[in-house]
Design an enzyme around this catalytic site. Sequence first.
Site, PDB file in Angstrom:
ATOM      1  N   MET A  30      -2.346   6.865  -4.574  1.00  0.00           N
ATOM      2  CA  MET A  30      -3.520   7.745  -4.577  1.00  0.00           C
ATOM      3  C   MET A  30      -3.183   9.022  -3.793  1.00  0.00           C
ATOM      4  O   MET A  30      -4.078   9.725  -3.327  1.00  0.00           O
ATOM      5  CB  MET A  30      -4.722   7.018  -3.988  1.00  0.00           C
ATOM      6  N   GLY A  31      -1.896   9.306  -3.639  1.00  0.00           N
ATOM      7  CA  GLY A  31      -1.481  10.539  -2.973  1.00  0.00           C
ATOM      8  C   GLY A  31      -1.516  10.432  -1.468  1.00  0.00           C
ATOM      9  O   GLY A  31      -1.534   9.332  -0.911  1.00  0.00           O
ATOM     10  N   ALA A  32      -1.532  11.618  -0.802  1.00  0.00           N
ATOM     11  CA  ALA A  32      -1.384  11.701   0.658  1.00  0.00           C
ATOM     12  C   ALA A  32      -0.162  10.873   1.051  1.00  0.00           C
ATOM     13  O   ALA A  32      -0.232   9.958   1.885  1.00  0.00           O
ATOM     14  CB  ALA A  32      -2.650  11.237   1.374  1.00  0.00           C
ATOM     15  N   HIS A  37       5.239   5.279   1.173  1.00  0.00           N
ATOM     16  CA  HIS A  37       5.341   5.559  -0.270  1.00  0.00           C
ATOM     17  C   HIS A  37       6.775   5.935  -0.629  1.00  0.00           C
ATOM     18  O   HIS A  37       7.307   5.493  -1.655  1.00  0.00           O
ATOM     19  CB  HIS A  37       4.451   6.739  -0.672  1.00  0.00           C
ATOM     20  N   GLN A  61     -12.445   2.304  -7.890  1.00  0.00           N
ATOM     21  CA  GLN A  61     -12.123   1.261  -6.908  1.00  0.00           C
ATOM     22  C   GLN A  61     -12.789   1.508  -5.554  1.00  0.00           C
ATOM     23  O   GLN A  61     -12.570   0.761  -4.611  1.00  0.00           O
ATOM     24  CB  GLN A  61     -10.617   1.086  -6.766  1.00  0.00           C
ATOM     25  N   GLU A 150       3.340  -4.422   0.540  1.00  0.00           N
ATOM     26  CA  GLU A 150       2.675  -5.649   1.006  1.00  0.00           C
ATOM     27  C   GLU A 150       1.521  -5.359   1.961  1.00  0.00           C
ATOM     28  O   GLU A 150       0.805  -6.264   2.333  1.00  0.00           O
ATOM     29  CB  GLU A 150       3.698  -6.562   1.696  1.00  0.00           C
ATOM     30  N   ASP A 152      -1.118  -3.916   1.164  1.00  0.00           N
ATOM     31  CA  ASP A 152      -2.233  -4.361   0.320  1.00  0.00           C
ATOM     32  C   ASP A 152      -1.799  -5.660  -0.359  1.00  0.00           C
ATOM     33  O   ASP A 152      -1.595  -5.707  -1.566  1.00  0.00           O
ATOM     34  CB  ASP A 152      -2.567  -3.282  -0.705  1.00  0.00           C
ATOM     35  N   SER A 187      -0.422   4.319   6.381  1.00  0.00           N
ATOM     36  CA  SER A 187      -1.510   4.396   5.410  1.00  0.00           C
ATOM     37  C   SER A 187      -1.941   5.848   5.297  1.00  0.00           C
ATOM     38  O   SER A 187      -1.905   6.590   6.286  1.00  0.00           O
ATOM     39  CB  SER A 187      -2.683   3.558   5.912  1.00  0.00           C
TER      40      SER A 187
HETATM   41  O1  PAF Z   1      -2.746   1.069  -3.476  1.00  0.00           O
HETATM   42  C1  PAF Z   1      -3.197   2.115  -3.983  1.00  0.00           C
HETATM   43  O2  PAF Z   1      -2.901   3.232  -3.539  1.00  0.00           O
HETATM   44  C2  PAF Z   1      -4.155   2.006  -5.158  1.00  0.00           C
HETATM   45  O3  PAF Z   1      -4.977   0.899  -5.041  1.00  0.00           O
HETATM   46  C3  PAF Z   1      -3.429   2.032  -6.520  1.00  0.00           C
HETATM   47  C4  PAF Z   1      -2.540   0.815  -6.702  1.00  0.00           C
HETATM   48  C5  PAF Z   1      -2.620   3.291  -6.646  1.00  0.00           C
HETATM   49  C6  PAF Z   1      -4.467   2.008  -7.640  1.00  0.00           C
HETATM   50  O4  PAF Z   1      -5.308   3.112  -7.572  1.00  0.00           O
END
Ligand code: PAF
Length: 282
Positions: A30-32, A37, A61, A150, A152, A187
């Site tokens: 979702m960026g940032a 990442h 979501q 992991e 999430d 995060s």
């Molecule tokens: O973990 C995230 O950033 C989001 O839940 C995902 C997997 C990109 C889905 O929008």
Amino acid sequence: MKVFSDKIEIQSYISEEKSNGSTFGFVPTMGALHEGHLSLVKEALSNNNYAVVSIFVNPTQFDNEEDLEKYPRTLERDVALLKTVSDSILVYAPSVDDIYEGNTKSEQFSFDGLEFEMEGRFREGHFDGVGTIVKRLFEIVTPNNAYFGEKDFQQLAIVKKLVEKYHIPVTIVGCKIHREANGLAMSSRNERLKPEYKIAAPFIYKTLKEAKEKFGTKSAKEVTEWVERQFAKHKLLELEYFIIADIETLKPVKRKSKSKTYRAFVAAYADDIRLIDNLALN
Ligand code: PAF
């Protein structure tokens, strides 16, 4: 590095390259973007010819309008950061319409009960939103492999279940939690922490580590009560839940069994920012 906002364009690029034998590792985000990442992107690049990174703040979501509005959006910075990693990255940064085509709604899923535990209890509809977007992104990107952190852990379990139930031909790779030097799980939400909360937040990981130690000799109930007391004494962090769960079912453990694998999960508020973390216990 190429940046796409249109699904038809990225699809045709990928299918052309696939016909030349290229493989694709996918990192949905979702960026940032942060180091966590980037570690997923590097993992994807080490096992595939291309890494595809989607950058999309998925409205379905979020169960809280304000959380959705405040979610950091830093596309230019994200693209610049990815450029420093490799040229073999495709960025897909669609509009809401490119994904939802005028119907911004979740599909309804059953993930065999995984969706009702932990995050599912506190964030209504969250996993229907995650299932919807991940399934659509898989249809668009058609990756060979997809990489999920992991941090999430429940999301990772649910994505594995999604792929199994819908026979989606992609291998899901779970990757270790990336932490700051002080232990705080990386995060995108950390960016929004005010200084005093940033200093306080590593308490979450510290407590998880102590809980792990105690779990060696104490029951899940005793450890849970101990953790709840530690948070109750903390002036800045508010515990939403601490749960020790079986990693297969994600159900809270009632009685420890040597043949099962457990993990401790936390969600806590630092001011209005919700942080989650987890740790393998055995
Ligand atoms: O973990 C995230 O950033 C989001 O839940 C995902 C997997 C990109 C889905 O929008």
